[in-house]
Motif scaffolding. Sequence first.
Motif: not given
Length: 244
Positions: A79-80, A102, A84-85, A88, A5, A241, A98, A76, A9, A162
């Motif tokens: 992921e957004h 970060k 993709n979220w 993940i 991870c 989530d 995760l 982030w 990153e 996040m």
Amino acid sequence: MFLRCIRAENRKLHASPIWFLFFLLPVLSAAYGTVNYLGNLGILSVSWYALWTQHTLFYSLFFFPAMVAIYASYLWRLEHLGHNWNLIMAVPVRPFALFFSKFVIVFKLVVLTQLFIFFLYCFCGKVFASLPGWPPIETLVFLLRGALGGLSVIALQLLLSMMIRSFAVPVFLSLFGGIIGMLAVSQGHGLYWPYALMQYGMNSNRSEDLLAGNYLPFFASCLVWLLLIFTIANMLLTRRDVKG
């Protein structure tokens, strides 16, 4: 998996546009601080310590929170995007790993930023302020304390980024948090606000040491805020989530 991870990153930083801001914002902060110092020599002493108070005034209040917020939002961002979220959350690794990976990367960036800030402080002191000798050892202690105080800012900005899909909103909130931190420090309540801890550590714009050797409450506050934010992040990641 945790090390993977961190490596993932780290790859986001390769040829990243945040490196431009990494260099630009500290230079702007140092320029403001130096100009403010040179323009107020009538009331400030000609010393490395006086220059430090002016450099850290702008850096701790505005530039540091904004830089951390930019770092966090950028990490982030992927992921957004799209779905993709969901991908993940489906990978075989604890969700908090995760978040913590970060955190490690942003802390690395903060350490590098602190070192760059100190270099600019020394450069401006010698070249523009023509100060004799070199900075006192106390400024290095303040620098380390500032990095420690910044841990809660890193964690909180990662938590905000996040939860909030927008790139700009967490940055705006960081600036607001820095201003509240300044007010908290001025009222003697800085230990109760995470954004004020970095200002406390850096001894921002103060002629006397804000901690004055009384480090235990400062360390305790840093630890409590960090654990609280980590706990909230872990609960959000494991119980539901996070929707941007």
